[in-house]
Design an enzyme around this catalytic site. Structure first.
Site, PDB file in Angstrom:
ATOM      1  N   ALA A 157       0.849  -1.200   0.000  1.00  0.00           N
ATOM      2  CA  ALA A 157       0.000   0.000   0.000  1.00  0.00           C
ATOM      3  C   ALA A 157       0.877   1.241   0.000  1.00  0.00           C
ATOM      4  O   ALA A 157       2.088   1.155  -0.195  1.00  0.00           O
ATOM      5  CB  ALA A 157      -0.924  -0.019   1.208  1.00  0.00           C
ATOM      6  N   ASN A 158       0.293   2.397   0.195  1.00  0.00           N
ATOM      7  CA  ASN A 158       1.066   3.643   0.291  1.00  0.00           C
ATOM      8  C   ASN A 158       0.404   4.569   1.298  1.00  0.00           C
ATOM      9  O   ASN A 158      -0.623   4.229   1.876  1.00  0.00           O
ATOM     10  CB  ASN A 158       1.209   4.297  -1.090  1.00  0.00           C
ATOM     11  CG  ASN A 158      -0.140   4.619  -1.688  1.00  0.00           C
ATOM     12  OD1 ASN A 158      -0.893   5.421  -1.147  1.00  0.00           O
ATOM     13  ND2 ASN A 158      -0.476   3.956  -2.790  1.00  0.00           N
ATOM     14  N   ARG A 159       0.992   5.751   1.489  1.00  0.00           N
ATOM     15  CA  ARG A 159       0.573   6.636   2.583  1.00  0.00           C
ATOM     16  C   ARG A 159      -0.614   7.529   2.265  1.00  0.00           C
ATOM     17  O   ARG A 159      -0.950   8.412   3.049  1.00  0.00           O
ATOM     18  CB  ARG A 159       1.739   7.541   2.984  1.00  0.00           C
ATOM     19  CG  ARG A 159       2.897   6.807   3.591  1.00  0.00           C
ATOM     20  CD  ARG A 159       3.962   7.788   4.034  1.00  0.00           C
ATOM     21  NE  ARG A 159       5.196   7.107   4.349  1.00  0.00           N
ATOM     22  CZ  ARG A 159       5.416   6.465   5.498  1.00  0.00           C
ATOM     23  NH1 ARG A 159       4.493   6.454   6.435  1.00  0.00           N
ATOM     24  NH2 ARG A 159       6.564   5.852   5.692  1.00  0.00           N
ATOM     25  N   ALA A 213      -3.951   7.414  -5.190  1.00  0.00           N
ATOM     26  CA  ALA A 213      -2.543   7.006  -5.282  1.00  0.00           C
ATOM     27  C   ALA A 213      -2.553   5.510  -5.587  1.00  0.00           C
ATOM     28  O   ALA A 213      -2.490   4.670  -4.688  1.00  0.00           O
ATOM     29  CB  ALA A 213      -1.823   7.295  -3.978  1.00  0.00           C
TER      30      ALA A 213
END
Ligand code: CTP
Length: 343
Positions: free
Chosen positions: A146-148, A212
Site C-alpha cells: 500500500a502507500n501513505r 494514489a
C-alpha cells in the site's frame, strides 16, 4: 435561538436530557431553552434498540422534543450496520425548515447546505467522477502493498463537486475518513478493481484521478499465508505493472469524459514531471504536488500545488485541501461552461 438542534445526539446525552440533567453546557442549554428541540440520534444499532434508549426517546417525545432519524445503514465501526446512522444533513436541514415554517415564509437565507439554495449551482446536471485513496495489492490473504495516501484530497474534491450541484461518484481505496455527504461512494481494494469501477461509472463530464494507485501488484498472490520457515531465505515478490487508470480513461476514444484531471505525486522535479505526465497520460490538467515527507502532504490537511495544463504552469499558494478542491471544481465548472458556449 429559534431552534436547538442536537446532531449527533448520543445515547448518553439523550439519557441525561430525559432525566433533566444540567451539569454541562449542552444539557444546561437544552434544559433552559424555550425554543423547540430537534434531536438527530447517532449510535451503534444495539444501543439504539436498547430498552433504556427507547424509553428515553419516548420520554423526550412526551416532553416535546422532535426526532429525525436515525437511519438504517453502515456504521462508522467496521462491519457494523443497522439502525443508528445519523440522518443525512439535507434531511436535518429540511426538517429544521419545516419546524421553523420556513417553507411558508419563502425560506431562510441563513440555512444553506451545499448548492441547494441561491443561484443555479455551477455543476448542476453534470456527473463528476473522482478516484481517491490508496490501493491495497495483496501479497497473500493477510498482507498487502500500500502507500501513505489518506484520501483527504480526493474526498475533498468529491465534496466540492457535490456542493456545486454535481452528481458525484467517488471510487475510493481503503481509507480511514468519512464519506462526503450526498455522494455515491464505491469502495475498492486493488487497482484492477478501481479501473473496473471507474469504467462502470462512465459516462462522466469530469473525471478527477486523485487516487494514489499502486504502480505494481504481486503477480501471483499466495492463496494461503506465506510462512517463514527456519533457515529459508525470505520470499521474493514478483511484481507486475498495474493498469494506469488515468491513461486508460484519458486516451479512450468514445466515452472519454470532457475534462480529465490527473494528479502528480512527486518528490523531485515536480513541475517537469507533471508536464511529462500531462502528455504521456493524455490528461487535460495535472495537479502537481510535492509529497516529500517534509511537506506533510500525505495525511495532512494542507497542500501546495502547481496547476499544469497545455496553457502553462500556475503555482497556487499553500492552502487547505478543501480550498484546493473548491478552486479546482470552480475551474472545472468554468471550463465546462466555456465548452458549452462554443458548441
Ligand atoms: N494513476 C492511475 N493509475 C495508475 C497510476 C497512476 O490512475 N496505475 C493516476 C493517479 O491517480 C494520478 C496520476 O496517475 O492522477 C499520476 O500518478 P503518480 O503516482 O504521480 O504517477 P505514476 O503514473 O504512478 O508515475 P511515477 O510513479 O513514475 O511517478
Amino acid at each position: 435561538a429559534d431552534i436547538v438542534v442536537v446532531a449527533p445526539a448520543t445515547a448518553d446525552l439523550m439519557a441525561r436530557m430525559a432525566q433533566g440533567h444540567a451539569n454541562d453546557l449542552a444539557t444546561a442549554v437544552l434544559l433552559a431553552t424555550r425554543a423547540p428541540i430537534l434531536i438527530a440520534p447517532a449510535m451503534n444499532p444495539a444501543m439504539w434498540s436498547h430498552a433504556a434508549t427507547q424509553r428515553n426517546v419516548r420520554q423526550l417525545e412526551r416532553d416535546g422534543a422532535a426526532f429525525i432519524g436515525p437511519n438504517a445503514g453502515e456504521m462508522a465501526e467496521q462491519g457494523e450496520a443497522g439502525v443508528g446512522r445519523m440522518a443525512e444533513v439535507p434531511e436535518i436541514v429540511a426538517r429544521i425548515e419545516e419546524m421553523l415554517g420556513a417553507n411558508d415564509k419563502g425560506g431562510f437565507g441563513f440555512i444553506s447546505v451545499g448548492a441547494t439554495r441561491g443561484p443555479r449551482p455551477l455543476l448542476a446536471g453534470r456527473h463528476v467522477l473522482v478516484t481517491s485513496g490508496p490501493t491495497h495489492e495483496p501479497i497473500d490473504p493477510v498482507r498487502y502493498i500500500a502507500n501513505r495516501s489518506s484520501g483527504k484530497q480526493g474526498h475533498a474534491i468529491a465534496a466540492a463537486a457535490q456542493r456545486l450541484g454535481a452528481r458525484v461518484t467517488l471510487i475510493t481505496g481503503p481509507v480511514q475518513i468519512a464519506d462526503p455527504e450526498g455522494v455515491t461512494v464505491e469502495r475498492v481494494g486493488t487497482a484492477e478493481e478501481m479501473l473496473a469501477a471507474v469504467t462502470a461509472a462512465l459516462p462522466a463530464d469530469v473525471a478527477v484521478f486523485a487516487a494514489a494507485v499502486a504502480d505494481w501488484r504481486v503477480a501471483t498472490p499466495g492463496r494461503g499465508k506465506i510462512k517463514k520457515t527456519a533457515g529459508n531465505a525470505p520470499p521474493s515478490l514478483n511484481l507486475v505493472e498495474n493498469p494506469d487508470i488515468l491513461r486508460a480513461i484519458a486516451t479512450r476514444g468514445a466515452g472519454r469524459p470532457a475534462l480529465v484531471v490527473g494528479f502528480a505525486a512527486e518528490t523531485q522535479t515536480v513541475v517537469g514531471n507533471a508536464q511529462a505526465k500531462l502528455k504521456t497520460k493524455g490528461a487535460d490538467w495535472i495537479v502537481a504536488n510535492d509529497v516529500s515527507e517534509s511537506t506533510g502532504v500525505f495525511g495532512g490537511e494542507r497542500n501546495q500545488v502547481h496547476f499544469v495544463s497545455a496553457a502553462g504552469v500556475e503555482p497556487w499558494p499553500a492552502m487547505t485541501k478543501a480550498d484546493v478542491a473548491d478552486a479546482l471544481m470552480q475551474r472545472a465548472a468554468a471550463w465546462l461552461a466555456d465548452v458549452r458556449e462554443q458548441v
